[in-house]
Design an enzyme around this catalytic site. Sequence first.
Site, PDB file in Angstrom:
ATOM      1  N   LYS A   1      92.328 140.509  47.469  1.00 57.20           N
ATOM      2  CA  LYS A   1      91.888 139.611  47.558  1.00 57.20           C
ATOM      3  C   LYS A   1      93.368 138.174  48.232  1.00 57.20           C
ATOM      4  O   LYS A   1      94.720 139.717  47.730  1.00 57.20           O
ATOM      5  CB  LYS A   1      91.627 138.461  46.235  1.00 57.20           C
ATOM      6  CG  LYS A   1      92.769 138.509  45.112  1.00 57.20           C
ATOM      7  CD  LYS A   1      91.977 138.430  43.811  1.00 57.20           C
ATOM      8  CE  LYS A   1      92.879 138.576  42.574  1.00 57.20           C
ATOM      9  NZ  LYS A   1      92.419 137.697  41.551  1.00 57.20           N
TER      10      LYS A   1
ATOM     11  N   TYR B   1     125.021 126.125  49.246  1.00 53.51           N
ATOM     12  CA  TYR B   1     123.878 124.408  49.042  1.00 53.51           C
ATOM     13  C   TYR B   1     124.830 123.694  47.585  1.00 53.51           C
ATOM     14  O   TYR B   1     124.463 124.740  46.712  1.00 53.51           O
ATOM     15  CB  TYR B   1     122.566 123.905  48.879  1.00 53.51           C
ATOM     16  CG  TYR B   1     122.470 124.071  50.513  1.00 53.51           C
ATOM     17  CD1 TYR B   1     122.733 122.669  51.183  1.00 53.51           C
ATOM     18  CD2 TYR B   1     121.275 125.584  50.979  1.00 53.51           C
ATOM     19  CE1 TYR B   1     121.974 123.143  52.406  1.00 53.51           C
ATOM     20  CE2 TYR B   1     120.655 125.322  52.094  1.00 53.51           C
ATOM     21  CZ  TYR B   1     121.325 123.900  53.484  1.00 53.51           C
ATOM     22  OH  TYR B   1     120.646 123.015  54.307  1.00 53.51           O
TER      23      TYR B   1
END
Length: 385
Positions: A54, A274
């Site tokens: 899946k 950042y």
Amino acid sequence: MTPARKHARSAPRPRAPVPLSARAILTVDLAALRANWARLNQTSGRAECAGVIKADAYGLGLAPIARALTNEGCKTFFVATVDEGRAAREVQPGATIYVLDGLLPGAEAHYAGFDLRPVLSGLAEVRDWAAYGRARGHRLPAAIHIDTGINRLGMPDYEVELLAAEPGLLDAIDVTLVMSHLACADEPKNPMNAVQRDRFETLRAKLPPAPASLANSGGMFLGPAYHFDLVRPGIALYGGRAHEGAPNPMQTVVRLAARILQVREVPPGATIGYGATYKVARHSRIATIGCGYADGFLRALSVATGEAGPVGYVDDYPVPIVGRVSMDFITVDVTDVPAELIHRGTWVEVMGERVTVDDLTDRAGTIGYELLSRLSSRVYRVYEE
Ligand SMILES: *Cc1c(COP(=O)(O)O)cnc(C)c1O
């Protein structure tokens, strides 16, 4: 953890040719995948070993994974959705394919048209599938999903009783599997496992005899009492850990590496990235590599000053991640790597045998399933035979 295949230690760079424009590559080792399936198949003894593919085979690519498993002898596959089932059918015309979602209302033809077997999760689904089969004049195959305690999908015990009391209903279906799913299979000591197994025995005995299945990867390692007639491993095929806190016997299947885009020298006290959350203590060389959270590398793996973070590797040299993981980039400290190895284009391995999926996700507070299934299509993929 002991690496299963030593030669990969000094070979973080791709062994297959990749385009010069590729900045990050995901290498999927199909030989390791096949070895993992073979090992699980041996573990399962007389029980058939299926393959759960899946979510695009846990993010690794449904078609190449399904083909490799088929070549190793796998005959039965589980997907989550009808679309995944259709994709699996295209590459595996002869395979048995179960759809874990169950039966969506009115969508019967979409299953039958591709010879997909719904994992029927409720009485209403059973009625719909039976009626569809009757209208077409033959019994259609399906699995019956019994809920034994996860309370997610599957028939609760009162529905199993109702089904048992209406034998004509199941006569209209070719029940090829009766299954249930464990809630705590990754915790071998959890008493819930035995409770669910006992409930499964009790409930399936109320229905006509059919092959039975209870175990996912974690369930398989709980022992033969959990194997029944068919086992459904997913994560273990892909090299992930099935039991929390236990050694992982599976081979590494995925490696993620990215190229250095730029290297810079920074003075003591400079901050990286950042938020300026990481401050270097010494004169350092920092490399920016072409992989970020948009590629599937978790932002939660960001490293602030003073934290012990994950490391990548340039050949055999560890390169600690420093600063925040941004959308497109990771920064690593390459100060301690011989300068001749560090240049534009150098490959840095950020996930593989030495830093495993589980190492990373333990630190990030998630599980291997999530990291793998969210690897992005932006990463160039290489399938090694
Ligand atoms: C996903 C899934 C599996 C496979 O689970 P793993 O833990 O990856 O081995 C098996 N059965 C069902 C019903 C599932 O949803």
